[in-house]
Design an enzyme around this catalytic site. Structure first.
Site, PDB file in Angstrom:
ATOM      1  N   CYS A  34       0.933  -1.222  -0.002  1.00 19.18           N
ATOM      2  CA  CYS A  34       0.030  -0.043   0.208  1.00 19.18           C
ATOM      3  C   CYS A  34       0.902   1.356  -0.006  1.00 19.18           C
ATOM      4  O   CYS A  34       0.313   2.132  -0.340  1.00 19.18           O
ATOM      5  CB  CYS A  34      -1.023   0.138   1.017  1.00 19.18           C
ATOM      6  N   CYS A 103      -3.412  -2.686   8.696  1.00 18.64           N
ATOM      7  CA  CYS A 103      -2.945  -1.189   9.107  1.00 18.64           C
ATOM      8  C   CYS A 103      -2.421  -1.331  10.785  1.00 18.64           C
ATOM      9  O   CYS A 103      -1.571  -0.705  10.878  1.00 18.64           O
ATOM     10  CB  CYS A 103      -3.928  -0.105   8.765  1.00 18.64           C
TER      11      CYS A 103
HETATM   12 FE1  FES Z   1      -1.720   0.525   4.213  1.00 17.99          FE
HETATM   13 FE2  FES Z   1      -3.599   1.152   5.898  1.00 17.99          FE
HETATM   14  S1  FES Z   1      -3.817   0.717   3.941  1.00 17.99           S
HETATM   15  S2  FES Z   1      -1.816   0.703   6.345  1.00 17.99           S
END
Ligand code: FES
Length: 144
Positions: A34, A103
């Protein structure tokens, strides 16, 4: 997606945002998938975490979990802080949607990464605590 009030509160008003210039330990952790990044700063006195601050370049859940994680480790001994799990952070926030659990792992890893720096520097890693650093090697998105 449904977030608890506590998640929203820690996202909108994150606690302990910033840097500690003379921190005894810092940790930097990122998630390749991400692209989110978290930096953790710890002030340590006599084996106690007297202050913790963070900077997160990431999603709302990453900000809320790093905020909660710093609140949970302040005033704790190093060994207690090392026991912090992403599950406990998520629970303290009233839960996270399953797709956002990774996360919270980033928050646990940021704390552990800072602690690892300190433990290594002071030769504190031993057979009893070594496994607690294992999660640093996990890919956060495996926990989605
Ligand atoms: Fe990567 Fe939340 S989407 S830490």
């Amino acid at each position: 997606m449904q977030y608890s009030d506590r998640v929203m509160d820690h996202f909108m008003n994150p606690r302990n945002v910033g840097e500690i210039e003379d921190a005894e330990a810092t940790g930097l952790i990122g998630n390749a998938k991400c692209g989110d990044i978290m930096k953790m700063f710890l002030k340590i006195e006599d084996g106690i975490i007297v202050d913790a601050k963070f900077k997160t370049f990431g999603c709302g859940a990453a900000i809320a979990t790093s905020s909660m994680a710093t609140e949970m480790i302040k005033g704790k001994t190093l060994d207690e802080a090392l026991q912090l799990t992403n599950k406990a952070v998520a629970e303290a926030l009233g839960g996270l949607p399953p797709v956002k659990m990774h996360c919270s792992l980033l928050a646990e890893q940021a704390v552990k990464s800072a602690l690892k720096e300190y433990y290594e520097k002071h030769d504190l890693i031993n057979d009893d605590n070594r496994h607690l650093f294992d999660k640093l090697n996990e890919d956060a998105h495996d926990h989605a």
